[in-house]
Structures are given as structure tokens and as C-alpha cells.
Motif scaffolding. Sequence first.
Motif, PDB file in Angstrom:
ATOM      1  N   SER A  37       0.812  -1.207   0.000  1.00 41.05           N
ATOM      2  CA  SER A  37       0.000   0.000   0.000  1.00 41.05           C
ATOM      3  C   SER A  37       0.848   1.260   0.000  1.00 41.05           C
ATOM      4  O   SER A  37       0.496   2.258  -0.607  1.00 41.05           O
ATOM      5  CB  SER A  37      -0.936   0.006   1.216  1.00 41.05           C
ATOM      6  OG  SER A  37      -0.186  -0.022   2.410  1.00 41.05           O
ATOM      7  N   ASP A  76      -7.938   1.811  -1.786  1.00 42.27           N
ATOM      8  CA  ASP A  76      -6.914   0.887  -1.292  1.00 42.27           C
ATOM      9  C   ASP A  76      -6.775   0.980   0.224  1.00 42.27           C
ATOM     10  O   ASP A  76      -6.706  -0.032   0.930  1.00 42.27           O
ATOM     11  CB  ASP A  76      -5.562   1.202  -1.943  1.00 42.27           C
ATOM     12  CG  ASP A  76      -5.486   0.760  -3.396  1.00 42.27           C
ATOM     13  OD1 ASP A  76      -6.415   0.059  -3.845  1.00 42.27           O
ATOM     14  OD2 ASP A  76      -4.507   1.116  -4.079  1.00 42.27           O
ATOM     15  N   GLU A  91      -7.549  -1.683   3.411  1.00 50.02           N
ATOM     16  CA  GLU A  91      -6.596  -2.045   4.462  1.00 50.02           C
ATOM     17  C   GLU A  91      -7.188  -1.819   5.846  1.00 50.02           C
ATOM     18  O   GLU A  91      -6.968  -2.597   6.773  1.00 50.02           O
ATOM     19  CB  GLU A  91      -5.319  -1.214   4.303  1.00 50.02           C
ATOM     20  CG  GLU A  91      -4.421  -1.634   3.165  1.00 50.02           C
ATOM     21  CD  GLU A  91      -3.710  -2.946   3.455  1.00 50.02           C
ATOM     22  OE1 GLU A  91      -3.161  -3.097   4.569  1.00 50.02           O
ATOM     23  OE2 GLU A  91      -3.733  -3.828   2.587  1.00 50.02           O
ATOM     24  N   LYS A 151      -7.469  -3.415   9.853  1.00 47.92           N
ATOM     25  CA  LYS A 151      -6.585  -2.674  10.767  1.00 47.92           C
ATOM     26  C   LYS A 151      -7.288  -1.372  11.154  1.00 47.92           C
ATOM     27  O   LYS A 151      -6.789  -0.283  10.905  1.00 47.92           O
ATOM     28  CB  LYS A 151      -5.249  -2.387  10.102  1.00 47.92           C
ATOM     29  CG  LYS A 151      -4.530  -3.626   9.598  1.00 47.92           C
ATOM     30  CD  LYS A 151      -3.285  -3.265   8.818  1.00 47.92           C
ATOM     31  CE  LYS A 151      -2.611  -4.492   8.237  1.00 47.92           C
ATOM     32  NZ  LYS A 151      -1.431  -4.119   7.410  1.00 47.92           N
ATOM     33  N   LEU A 175      -2.542   4.393   8.772  1.00 48.92           N
ATOM     34  CA  LEU A 175      -3.558   4.328   7.721  1.00 48.92           C
ATOM     35  C   LEU A 175      -4.574   5.455   7.870  1.00 48.92           C
ATOM     36  O   LEU A 175      -5.024   6.034   6.874  1.00 48.92           O
ATOM     37  CB  LEU A 175      -4.263   2.973   7.760  1.00 48.92           C
ATOM     38  CG  LEU A 175      -3.423   1.767   7.333  1.00 48.92           C
ATOM     39  CD1 LEU A 175      -4.201   0.471   7.543  1.00 48.92           C
ATOM     40  CD2 LEU A 175      -3.008   1.885   5.868  1.00 48.92           C
TER      41      LEU A 175
END
Length: 361
Positions: free
Chosen positions: A155, A188, A192, A196, A202
Motif C-alpha cells: 500500500s 486501497d 486495508e 486494521k 492508515l
Amino acid sequence: MSSLCPFAKLASAGATCPVKSDNKTTSCPVNHTDDDNEKTGNANTDPRVVPAKCPFGYDSNTFKLGPLSCMVCHALLHQSSKCTPCSHKFCKACILRFKDCPLCGADIQGIEPDDELQGLVDRFIDGHARIKRSHAAGDGEFASDKTKVIYEDVSMERGAFLVQQAMRAFRAQNIESAKSRLSMCAEDIREELKSKEDNQELCSQLGAVLGMLGDCCRTLGDAPSAITYYEESAEFLSKLPKKDLEVFVHTLSVSLNKIGDLHYYDGDLHSARSYYARSLDVRRSAVKEHSAVASQVIDVATSLAKVADVDRNLGNESMAVEGFEEAIKCLENLKLESGEASLEQRRLSVLDFLQKQLDDK
């Protein structure tokens, strides 16, 4: 669009961003320029990982131009279009600005979509920054092919690549292309986050990318969508540690100010004041912890000016004057070093605005 890269904390030491753009708040009752930041991505260091090799020379650090790039915006082709009769190819939004081909100078008699080339670009983007990992026991499911090679997304590399392409396109005013790349990046990261949910890195990345999407929508004149993106950006950034000046204070406060700007120019002064005040609170808290950071003091003064400007428009003159005077005091007490010329210019610009406001009372 901010040049703050949402993948900065994964950058390698000493690396620099190949694209650097100025982020200026154009729709704002107080003119000012937000700080630039140079960022980039970094390669995976797992010894079992073999980075994908691109035949056109692209990689996450250099982003070289190649046959899949538009020679006008220098980003990957978006809505690939072919000029007739010369057959040179560009992004649709880019070539529509020209009457003759920017490569050969031939008169453009027509523009045709090149779906085959765009399909190749899309496949390239889909596969870019995926790593090839040799299968080992316990690594997960076997790949369907006989070589037992598993492809997995990185990522950080893919995200950095998409953001840089978006920044190139945005700088060249190909806003639809920038929005498309940022939307892919956001998808994307959302994927993720499903596994998470509380990952701060993120959340930081998604918050920054959503803010950039807000910039795209604002530039396109789509204020409702811009506000939606900015609000969601603020929601994710609010989950971050408040000690992080670069992400929490700068990016969050700017997002809140941009929402305020959109409400301000839409005539909704009460909503504008609410968001300006939230941004001011974020910046005040930062100054308490980092009183020696001059840029933070100037940001506080700017936010005070924004709130005071709205107070005046709402008829609260005494509150407005109080806010302007507090902001002036902040800036007059700020001592800058001789090497901080850009900050001094910004300080004087805001101070001049504030003094004029008091003169008009």
C-alpha cells in the motif's frame, strides 16, 4: 492541493519528493499560504520480496515519464485521446485546451478516444507496485499458477505512486485525472482499514488523501462533495495523536478551515464560524505544546482573524475587535530569526490585514 505526502512516515532517510506544489487557500477571508512538505515512499525490505520490474522504467521513487504518460500534464494518461490527423495521444482534458497539437504543431481536426491505450494504462496502474513473493510454507494460499508465486499489494508504494500522479495532474489542471488517482488510493486504504481499524498510519494516509479529494471537488466547483471529503478527512485525522504537529495540527486545521471557507462563501456564516473556531482550538492547543514553533503562532493569528472576520459580518463588532487585537498581539510578540524570511513575509502579510480590519471598525 497540499504537497503533504500521506505516506511520509514510511519514507527512507534522505529521500525527497519528485513533485513539490504550493498549497494556497484561494477561497478564504484571510489570504495565506500553507506550509509545503516534501515526502516520498520507500521500498519493502523483506529479503523474500522481489520488487516488480516495470518495462517502462517506472518505480515508486523516480516516477519516470514513459509511453503511458501524457506529455502535457506529465501524469499517467486519463481518458486517453488521439488527435487527428497526427495521431498523437494525450489526456482528454489536456488536449481539449489546444487547437493544434502540442507535440507536432499540426492543426487538430478532431479528437478520438483511444480505449485500447487507456485499457493498457489501467492494467498498468492495477499491477503497479505489487510485489512478487515466492511461496513458502505457511505464507498463505497457493497461487493458482504453476510457479506458486503470490502477488500482494504494497500500500505504501502503490499509494505514494497514485498520490504523486494525482499531484502532477492537479498541478497541470487536469483535475479529473487527479481525482481518479486519489479515489483509487482512498479505496486501497479503506480496504486495508477493514482489518486494521485503529491503525494510526492508515488513518493519517486516508485523512490526507480525502483532503486532497476535497481540493479536487472544490476546484471543480462541487462544494457539497468537497465539504463531505473534508469532513471525513477531519474525522480520520482527529483519531491521531495530538502531539503530531505535521499531520494532526497542520492537515487537520487546514481541512477544517477549508470547510469553513466553503460555508463562508456560500453565505452560511454560522457554520463557517463553527469550523474556523474548531481549527483555532486545534492550533491553540499546538502552540501550548510547541510555543517556539513560529509557524504555529502565525497559524493561530490567522485563525483568530478568520473567526473575527465572521464575527464582524454577523454584527458582533466587539468580539471581532477583540479577536483582531489578540491576533495582532500574537504577531507583534513573535520574534523570528534572520533566516526565516518566508515566515516574516507571511507574518507581515497577516499583520497588515489585521491592522486594516481595526482601521475599518
